[in-house]
Scaffold this motif. Sequence first.
Motif, short mmCIF file in Angstrom:
data_model
loop_
_atom_site.label_atom_id
_atom_site.label_comp_id
_atom_site.label_asym_id
_atom_site.label_seq_id
_atom_site.Cartn_x
_atom_site.Cartn_y
_atom_site.Cartn_z
N PRO A 144 0.83 -1.21 0.00
CA PRO A 144 0.00 0.00 0.00
C PRO A 144 0.87 1.27 0.00
O PRO A 144 1.78 1.40 0.81
CB PRO A 144 -0.80 -0.11 1.30
CG PRO A 144 -0.87 -1.58 1.56
CD PRO A 144 0.47 -2.13 1.08
N GLY A 145 0.60 2.14 -0.94
CA GLY A 145 1.39 3.36 -1.04
C GLY A 145 2.76 3.14 -1.65
O GLY A 145 3.62 4.02 -1.55
N ASN A 196 -9.47 -5.98 12.04
CA ASN A 196 -8.60 -7.10 11.67
C ASN A 196 -7.16 -6.72 12.01
O ASN A 196 -6.76 -5.57 11.89
CB ASN A 196 -8.71 -7.40 10.18
CG ASN A 196 -10.12 -7.72 9.76
OD1 ASN A 196 -10.85 -8.40 10.49
ND2 ASN A 196 -10.53 -7.24 8.60
N SER A 197 -6.37 -7.72 12.41
CA SER A 197 -4.97 -7.41 12.75
C SER A 197 -4.03 -8.44 12.14
O SER A 197 -4.42 -9.57 11.83
CB SER A 197 -4.79 -7.35 14.26
OG SER A 197 -5.01 -8.61 14.84
N ALA A 198 -2.80 -8.01 11.97
CA ALA A 198 -1.76 -8.88 11.44
C ALA A 198 -0.40 -8.30 11.79
O ALA A 198 -0.27 -7.10 12.06
CB ALA A 198 -1.88 -9.00 9.92
N ASP A 199 0.58 -9.17 11.81
CA ASP A 199 1.97 -8.75 11.89
C ASP A 199 2.60 -9.07 10.54
O ASP A 199 2.52 -10.20 10.06
CB ASP A 199 2.69 -9.47 13.04
CG ASP A 199 2.21 -8.98 14.39
OD1 ASP A 199 1.94 -7.77 14.52
OD2 ASP A 199 2.12 -9.79 15.33
N VAL A 200 3.19 -8.07 9.93
CA VAL A 200 3.65 -8.14 8.54
C VAL A 200 5.16 -7.97 8.52
O VAL A 200 5.68 -6.92 8.90
CB VAL A 200 2.98 -7.02 7.71
CG1 VAL A 200 3.42 -7.08 6.26
CG2 VAL A 200 1.46 -7.07 7.85
N ARG A 201 5.87 -8.98 8.05
CA ARG A 201 7.34 -8.94 8.04
C ARG A 201 7.87 -7.88 7.09
O ARG A 201 7.29 -7.61 6.04
CB ARG A 201 7.89 -10.30 7.64
CG ARG A 201 7.65 -11.35 8.71
CD ARG A 201 8.07 -12.71 8.27
NE ARG A 201 9.48 -12.71 7.90
CZ ARG A 201 10.14 -13.80 7.56
NH1 ARG A 201 9.55 -14.97 7.52
NH2 ARG A 201 11.41 -13.74 7.23
N SER A 249 3.49 -7.67 1.12
CA SER A 249 2.27 -7.01 0.68
C SER A 249 1.07 -7.95 0.64
O SER A 249 -0.07 -7.51 0.80
CB SER A 249 2.47 -6.36 -0.69
OG SER A 249 2.87 -7.33 -1.64
N LEU A 250 1.29 -9.24 0.48
CA LEU A 250 0.18 -10.20 0.47
C LEU A 250 -0.53 -10.21 1.81
O LEU A 250 -1.76 -10.20 1.87
CB LEU A 250 0.67 -11.60 0.11
CG LEU A 250 -0.40 -12.69 0.10
CD1 LEU A 250 -1.47 -12.38 -0.95
CD2 LEU A 250 0.23 -14.05 -0.15
N ARG A 271 -4.41 -9.14 2.53
CA ARG A 271 -5.37 -10.06 3.17
C ARG A 271 -6.01 -9.43 4.40
O ARG A 271 -7.21 -9.59 4.62
CB ARG A 271 -4.68 -11.36 3.55
CG ARG A 271 -4.42 -12.24 2.35
CD ARG A 271 -3.80 -13.54 2.73
NE ARG A 271 -3.63 -14.38 1.57
CZ ARG A 271 -2.82 -15.43 1.52
NH1 ARG A 271 -2.11 -15.76 2.59
NH2 ARG A 271 -2.71 -16.14 0.41
N VAL A 272 -5.24 -8.71 5.20
CA VAL A 272 -5.83 -8.12 6.41
C VAL A 272 -6.75 -6.96 6.05
O VAL A 272 -7.77 -6.75 6.71
CB VAL A 272 -4.75 -7.70 7.44
CG1 VAL A 272 -4.03 -6.42 7.03
CG2 VAL A 272 -5.34 -7.54 8.82
N LEU A 273 -6.46 -6.25 4.98
CA LEU A 273 -7.33 -5.16 4.56
C LEU A 273 -8.62 -5.65 3.95
O LEU A 273 -9.66 -5.01 4.05
CB LEU A 273 -6.62 -4.26 3.53
CG LEU A 273 -5.60 -3.26 4.10
CD1 LEU A 273 -4.85 -2.60 2.97
CD2 LEU A 273 -6.29 -2.25 4.98
N ASN A 274 -8.58 -6.80 3.30
CA ASN A 274 -9.74 -7.30 2.57
C ASN A 274 -10.41 -8.48 3.24
O ASN A 274 -11.26 -9.14 2.61
CB ASN A 274 -9.33 -7.64 1.13
CG ASN A 274 -8.93 -6.41 0.37
OD1 ASN A 274 -9.72 -5.48 0.22
ND2 ASN A 274 -7.70 -6.36 -0.08
N ALA A 275 -10.09 -8.73 4.49
CA ALA A 275 -10.71 -9.87 5.22
C ALA A 275 -12.15 -9.54 5.60
O ALA A 275 -12.54 -8.41 5.76
CB ALA A 275 -9.90 -10.17 6.47
#
Length: 130
Positions: free
Chosen positions: A40-41, A95-100, A121-122, A126-130
């Motif tokens: 994103p961005g 929704n939450s995630a930890d993104v490497r 980015s995957l 996924r967390v944005l569109n869950a």
Amino acid sequence: MSASADIALVRKVYESKAAPEVLQEVMDPELVWDITPGFPGGGVYHGLESVGRDFFGPLMENFEAFYPVGEEYFADDEGHVFALGHYHAVTKKGNSADVRFVHIWTARDGKLVKLQQAGDSLVVDRVLNA
């Protein structure tokens, strides 16, 4: 500056959760902010003002929280700091995630002048569109 002083600059960013006042303190006003295409961005931003307005502004429209957590740091004698870690992300939907990520920073004269980022980015998608 020494490699340990450069690492200290980068750690300050992460330990503050990228607080705007800390970014102002440690980053050069002419900073180059290079975000992986597809993230994103994604793109290259020139200047701290553009980073805040054009990168963080739109990004934070989708997130309640989005901040970097540094885990490992390495530096060379040329002003480069390599940081491995993850973004902690919480969307406006909860929704939450930890993104490497991998960040390569360039420090010069006590300021951070460049960031090159590679992030998963995957996972963000996924967390944005869950």
